[in-house]
Design a protein around this motif. Structure first.
Motif, short mmCIF file in Angstrom:
data_model
loop_
_atom_site.label_atom_id
_atom_site.label_comp_id
_atom_site.label_asym_id
_atom_site.label_seq_id
_atom_site.Cartn_x
_atom_site.Cartn_y
_atom_site.Cartn_z
N ALA A 18 0.84 -1.21 0.00
CA ALA A 18 0.00 0.00 0.00
C ALA A 18 0.87 1.25 0.00
O ALA A 18 1.85 1.35 0.74
CB ALA A 18 -0.90 -0.01 1.23
N LYS A 21 -2.24 4.01 3.07
CA LYS A 21 -2.45 2.83 3.92
C LYS A 21 -3.88 2.68 4.45
O LYS A 21 -4.54 3.67 4.77
CB LYS A 21 -1.53 2.92 5.15
CG LYS A 21 -0.07 3.17 4.86
CD LYS A 21 0.61 1.97 4.23
CE LYS A 21 2.12 2.17 4.16
NZ LYS A 21 2.75 1.11 3.33
N TYR A 22 -4.25 1.43 4.57
CA TYR A 22 -5.48 1.04 5.29
C TYR A 22 -5.09 0.86 6.75
O TYR A 22 -4.20 0.08 7.07
CB TYR A 22 -5.98 -0.26 4.67
CG TYR A 22 -6.73 -1.25 5.56
CD1 TYR A 22 -7.78 -0.84 6.39
CD2 TYR A 22 -6.42 -2.61 5.51
CE1 TYR A 22 -8.47 -1.78 7.17
CE2 TYR A 22 -7.10 -3.54 6.28
CZ TYR A 22 -8.11 -3.12 7.12
OH TYR A 22 -8.79 -4.03 7.87
N LYS A 25 -10.69 -0.10 11.23
CA LYS A 25 -11.90 -0.72 10.67
C LYS A 25 -13.13 0.12 10.99
O LYS A 25 -13.28 0.60 12.12
CB LYS A 25 -12.09 -2.12 11.26
CG LYS A 25 -11.00 -3.09 10.82
CD LYS A 25 -11.24 -4.48 11.40
CE LYS A 25 -9.99 -5.32 11.45
NZ LYS A 25 -9.48 -5.81 10.18
N ASN A 31 -15.49 -6.43 8.05
CA ASN A 31 -14.08 -6.11 7.78
C ASN A 31 -13.95 -5.00 6.73
O ASN A 31 -13.40 -5.22 5.65
CB ASN A 31 -13.29 -7.36 7.37
CG ASN A 31 -11.82 -7.19 7.70
OD1 ASN A 31 -11.46 -6.51 8.67
ND2 ASN A 31 -10.96 -7.78 6.89
N ARG A 79 -12.85 -15.87 9.14
CA ARG A 79 -12.29 -15.34 7.89
C ARG A 79 -12.24 -16.43 6.81
O ARG A 79 -12.57 -16.17 5.65
CB ARG A 79 -10.88 -14.83 8.14
CG ARG A 79 -10.82 -13.61 9.04
CD ARG A 79 -9.40 -13.36 9.51
NE ARG A 79 -9.33 -12.21 10.38
CZ ARG A 79 -8.67 -11.10 10.09
NH1 ARG A 79 -8.01 -10.99 8.95
NH2 ARG A 79 -8.64 -10.09 10.92
N SER A 131 -0.95 -12.05 4.54
CA SER A 131 -2.37 -12.39 4.59
C SER A 131 -3.07 -11.92 3.32
O SER A 131 -4.03 -12.53 2.88
CB SER A 131 -3.04 -11.83 5.84
OG SER A 131 -3.08 -10.42 5.79
N SER A 164 -9.06 -10.91 4.65
CA SER A 164 -8.13 -9.91 5.17
C SER A 164 -8.34 -8.68 4.30
O SER A 164 -8.42 -8.81 3.06
CB SER A 164 -6.70 -10.42 5.04
OG SER A 164 -5.83 -9.55 5.70
N GLY A 165 -8.42 -7.52 4.94
CA GLY A 165 -8.77 -6.31 4.19
C GLY A 165 -7.89 -6.12 2.96
O GLY A 165 -8.38 -5.98 1.83
N SER A 166 -6.57 -6.16 3.19
CA SER A 166 -5.65 -5.88 2.10
C SER A 166 -5.72 -6.93 0.98
O SER A 166 -5.26 -6.68 -0.14
CB SER A 166 -4.22 -5.78 2.64
OG SER A 166 -3.95 -6.88 3.47
N ARG A 169 -7.17 -6.14 -2.57
CA ARG A 169 -6.38 -5.44 -3.59
C ARG A 169 -5.48 -6.39 -4.37
O ARG A 169 -5.01 -6.05 -5.45
CB ARG A 169 -5.53 -4.33 -2.93
CG ARG A 169 -6.38 -3.26 -2.21
CD ARG A 169 -5.48 -2.14 -1.68
NE ARG A 169 -4.38 -2.68 -0.92
CZ ARG A 169 -4.07 -2.37 0.35
NH1 ARG A 169 -4.78 -1.46 1.01
NH2 ARG A 169 -3.06 -2.94 0.95
N SER A 220 -2.05 -6.73 12.90
CA SER A 220 -2.71 -5.57 12.31
C SER A 220 -4.10 -5.38 12.91
O SER A 220 -4.50 -4.27 13.23
CB SER A 220 -2.84 -5.73 10.80
OG SER A 220 -1.57 -5.76 10.23
N THR A 221 -4.83 -6.49 13.05
CA THR A 221 -6.20 -6.39 13.53
C THR A 221 -6.27 -5.77 14.93
O THR A 221 -7.04 -4.84 15.16
CB THR A 221 -6.87 -7.78 13.53
OG1 THR A 221 -6.71 -8.32 12.21
CG2 THR A 221 -8.33 -7.71 13.87
N MET A 224 -5.00 -2.04 14.84
CA MET A 224 -6.01 -1.13 14.28
C MET A 224 -7.09 -0.81 15.30
O MET A 224 -7.54 0.32 15.41
CB MET A 224 -6.72 -1.79 13.08
CG MET A 224 -5.95 -1.71 11.82
SD MET A 224 -6.98 -2.37 10.50
CE MET A 224 -5.74 -3.24 9.58
N ASP A 314 5.00 -1.14 6.14
CA ASP A 314 3.70 -1.61 6.63
C ASP A 314 3.80 -1.93 8.11
O ASP A 314 4.59 -1.34 8.81
CB ASP A 314 3.24 -2.81 5.79
CG ASP A 314 2.64 -2.36 4.46
OD1 ASP A 314 2.42 -1.15 4.30
OD2 ASP A 314 2.41 -3.21 3.61
#
Ligand code: 2P0
Length: 358
Positions: A18, A21-22, A25, A31, A79, A131, A164-166, A169, A220-221, A224, A314
């Motif tokens: 990224a 960045k994300y 949430k 998610n 997930r 992920s 996973s969010g990313s 993409r 990350s989770t 965040m 990241d």
């Protein structure tokens, strides 16, 4: 032994890095993010996940293996279920191409159990978006297995997002935005969208410095969630900063304007790490080596009198350095001069996302 056939497909997916960045949430259940993000999809030469999905009536339960080791109970993971069941819901009939005979009716896929085996070709959970590649490859392997068809463009990315969010993409190559969505109650508009394909800017390169391959200590989770709860800077960023940067960086990428692309990339990496520091208790992802690389690259750009390199970090200490083809040897030599022990720097080109059957 059961005589039920085993259907099997393999897919691979690359990671993505990224540049906006994300972090944070909006809705943990779906998610979805508090801001848009955008990334460069790397090529599949070094950094990818390869996933094999098999389905059969003879399997007694769903099972998952990661890098050859079975993950007990993983099939109940929310997930994993979102990805497997999400793609299953879009299954089509499997037809024998030679005879036209229907081998599996679309509603019958759900009666089978799945066995999933995935491996990564890079350090897991060390801030190299493992992920992202992993869930993108899971969704892709399932897509091929059950011949899934999207009901609307981008739907597969909404499924990968729930892994996973990313990951959403990583389903596309080139420069890929994740639009945060939120106008639909089920967040079906929180999806990836390709801004430019992998052929648009072939001169761009990513040099990856694996500063550490240890597993990061704040996932990350959880990071965040603490940032959303405690960081004022994160609120400011989501409300006032990111949408302007998204517009500017998409324009820069489309115009192949490396100066603007690089400046925005570094500014956004710095702000992301500033929000980590603004989180209470603070989160530190970069280490002293990461910070030295930042200083070296700013000195290098100043020496060159132009922006030839741009770093981004990241949720981990590893540096990703964007540069152009004509400077990649210079950047690589510079890094090896200061860090001869890091023989392992990967050089990647943006390339097509998933959809590659192995
Ligand atoms: C990104 N990162 O945009 C940002 C930059 C880390 C820093 O996406 O909870 O593993 O699985 O949705 O996607 C890492 O977060 O988090 C991430 P989940 P994910 O690439």
């Amino acid at each position: 032994m059961s005589s039920s056939p085993i259907y099997i497909e393999t897919a691979s997916a690359p990671t993505n890095i990224a540049t906006i960045k994300y972090w944070g949430k909006a809705d943990a259940k779906w998610n979805t993010p508090i801001n848009d993000s955008v990334s460069v999809t790397l090529d599949q030469a070094d950094l990818k996940a390869v996933t094999t999905a098999a389905a059969s009536l003879s399997f007694e339960k769903d099972r998952l293996w990661l890098n050859g080791v079975e993950e007990e109970g993983a099939a109940e993971n929310k997930r994993f279920r979102a990805c497997v069941d999400g793609v299953m819901a879009l299954a089509t009939d499997k037809v024998d191409p030679k005879t036209g005979e229907v081998l599996v009716k679309k509603e019958d896929w759900k009666k089978m159990h799945v066995h999933i085996s995935s491996y990564n070709t890079f350090p897991t959970a060390a801030g190299l978006a493992s992920s992202a590649a992993g869930y993108a490859a899971l969704v892709a392997a399932m897509m091929f297995l059950v011949g899934a068809k999207e009901e609307y463009p981008g739907q597969f990315s909404t499924i990968a997002r729930q892994g996973s969010g990313s990951a959403c993409r990583s389903l596309y190559g080139g420069f890929v935005a994740w639009r945060k969505g939120g106008d639909k109650p089920d967040w079906s508009d929180s999806m990836a969208q390709q801004v430019a394909d992998e052929n648009h800017w072939p001169e761009i390169r990513a040099v990856i410095m694996v500063v550490s391959d240890e597993k990061k200590d704040t996932s990350s989770t959880s990071g965040m969630s603490t940032s959303v709860a405690t960081s004022e800077l994160l609120k400011h960023r989501a409300a006032n900063v990111v949408s302007k940067r998204m517009e500017a960086i998409e324009k820069a990428f489309l115009a192949k304007d490396f100066e603007s692309f690089g400046q925005l990339t570094m500014a956004d990496s710095n702000q992301f790490h500033a929000t980590c520091l603004d989180t209470y208790p603070p989160i530190f992802y970069m280490n002293d080596v990461s910070k030295s690389i930042i200083r070296i690259l700013h000195a290098y750009n100043a020496w060159a009198g132009e922006l030839r390199s741009a770093y981004t970090y990241d949720a981990g200490p590893n540096a990703v350095i964007f540069t152009l083809d004509k400077y990649v040897v210079e950047v690589g030599a510079l890094m090896l001069h200061y860090y001869p022990e890091f023989g392992e720097n990967y050089i990647s080109n943006p390339e097509f996302g998933t959809k590659i059957k192995e």
